[in-house]
Design a protein around this motif. Sequence first.
Motif, short mmCIF file in Angstrom:
data_model
loop_
_atom_site.label_atom_id
_atom_site.label_comp_id
_atom_site.label_asym_id
_atom_site.label_seq_id
_atom_site.Cartn_x
_atom_site.Cartn_y
_atom_site.Cartn_z
N LEU A 6 0.83 -1.20 0.00
CA LEU A 6 0.00 0.00 0.00
C LEU A 6 0.87 1.26 0.00
N CYS A 7 1.93 1.24 0.79
CA CYS A 7 2.83 2.40 0.83
C CYS A 7 3.53 2.59 -0.52
N THR A 8 3.95 1.50 -1.12
CA THR A 8 4.63 1.59 -2.41
C THR A 8 3.72 2.22 -3.46
N ARG A 9 2.44 1.86 -3.43
CA ARG A 9 1.49 2.35 -4.44
C ARG A 9 1.02 3.76 -4.14
N LYS A 10 0.78 4.09 -2.88
CA LYS A 10 0.05 5.31 -2.53
C LYS A 10 0.92 6.50 -2.14
N GLN A 46 10.77 -6.25 -2.01
CA GLN A 46 11.73 -5.69 -2.96
C GLN A 46 11.26 -4.34 -3.46
N ARG A 47 9.97 -4.25 -3.85
CA ARG A 47 9.44 -2.98 -4.36
C ARG A 47 9.49 -1.89 -3.29
N PHE A 48 9.12 -2.25 -2.06
CA PHE A 48 9.15 -1.26 -0.97
C PHE A 48 10.57 -0.77 -0.74
N SER A 49 11.51 -1.68 -0.69
CA SER A 49 12.92 -1.31 -0.45
C SER A 49 13.44 -0.38 -1.52
N GLU A 62 17.63 -4.78 4.33
CA GLU A 62 17.75 -5.74 5.43
C GLU A 62 16.96 -5.32 6.67
N THR A 63 16.36 -4.13 6.64
CA THR A 63 15.50 -3.71 7.74
C THR A 63 14.25 -4.59 7.83
N ILE A 64 13.77 -5.09 6.69
CA ILE A 64 12.58 -5.94 6.70
C ILE A 64 12.92 -7.31 7.27
N VAL A 65 12.17 -7.73 8.28
CA VAL A 65 12.39 -9.01 8.95
C VAL A 65 11.14 -9.87 8.80
N PRO A 66 11.13 -10.84 7.89
CA PRO A 66 9.98 -11.75 7.78
C PRO A 66 9.82 -12.57 9.06
N PRO A 101 20.08 -10.04 5.24
CA PRO A 101 19.14 -10.06 4.12
C PRO A 101 18.15 -11.21 4.25
N TRP A 102 16.89 -10.95 3.94
CA TRP A 102 15.90 -12.02 3.97
C TRP A 102 16.14 -12.95 2.78
N VAL A 103 15.71 -14.19 2.94
CA VAL A 103 16.01 -15.25 1.97
C VAL A 103 14.72 -15.75 1.34
N SER A 104 14.75 -15.96 0.01
CA SER A 104 13.62 -16.56 -0.68
C SER A 104 14.13 -17.61 -1.66
N ARG A 105 13.26 -18.59 -1.95
CA ARG A 105 13.59 -19.63 -2.91
C ARG A 105 12.37 -19.93 -3.76
#
Length: 350
Positions: free
Chosen positions: A198-202, A232-235, A246-250, A269-273
């Motif tokens: 929402l922040c990224t869009r608005k 990624q978009r927010f960052s 790296e501030t974002i903590v899932p 850094p958060w990790v995705s696969r």
Amino acid sequence: MVDAVRAHAERLPDHPLFTLPHPARRARGLLRLAGIAEDAQPAAVLTTAGIQAAVETTARSVPEVRETVWLAVDTIAEGAGTDWSAPSPEPKSVAFLQYTSGSTGRPKGVMVTHGNLTHNSDFIRTSLGMDGSTVVVGWLPPYHDMGLISMIIVPAMMGIHSVSMPTVAFLQSPVRWLRAISTYRGTLSAAPNFAFDLCTRKVTDEDRASLDLSSWRVATNGAEPIRADSMQRFSEAFAATGFRPETIVPVYGLAESTLLVSGTPVDRPWVSRSFDEDALEHGTAVSVPADSPEARVLVSCGTSPALDVAIVDPRARTRCRPGQVGEIWVAGDSVAAGYWQRPGPWPASS
């Protein structure tokens, strides 16, 4: 009772702190209230004078709260608590009931004990690197476990600064959340995945130019699912404000475990696969390239040093093999005592 609740809901006035603009939504809200009241049998309702004036008459259509005392906390005299002394509850005694959403059935009251709160609050403190300098800023509602515990209980237990804004203020204008972090030099804030989108869009370029998010050290993202592309978009959108990826903590949590179950280590850094979507649906995790048309990207929610977490085959009731999809089972001192008015052990799975 249902018809009576719906009829009263249509006459419920809108209020800035209790806005239900559509009659169907009003009815759902009152039906949820009715379900919780029937289960909990409350002795009193704590609210504010404004909300009480707006909703008390309609809420009293629910039989379980018809004779209940309503207490507006903002009208209580300053010296009314001078004779009060703090109790010393046992760790196993129930601190409060934390109700599930009820989206798949009747709301269930999770019995959170004082021991659960102590254990999970300390787990949150150590996992997120909180100390006396931490400044919490957020908009999460206090009737949700993430808002109640991360915004109110943990800061109160630690004696640190917490800045809360109404949820509706964020929904009306998402930049208010980021502006509050910038103004109060917030270091920690929590939100579900949709808030970052929402922040990224608005939030406009002009608003971004006025923000300084360099103080923000931990931004927990708790949602189902957590989306890598959202983070990624927010960052990228807020990099110029001093925000670091790296501030974002899932994180992962649930009411039945008080709040936090696991989280990505802070400042990493958060990790995705990427996994084959069809294989996941059939119970197997098969890695595929991120650009594969069959890829589903999953974000890691880190580890849980304070709890025993297992991925379990619910039929065999055994731990899954590597690469096998199963249910998340949690054990430890944060796991609540059970559901209110529902005797017996916890369900086999969470």
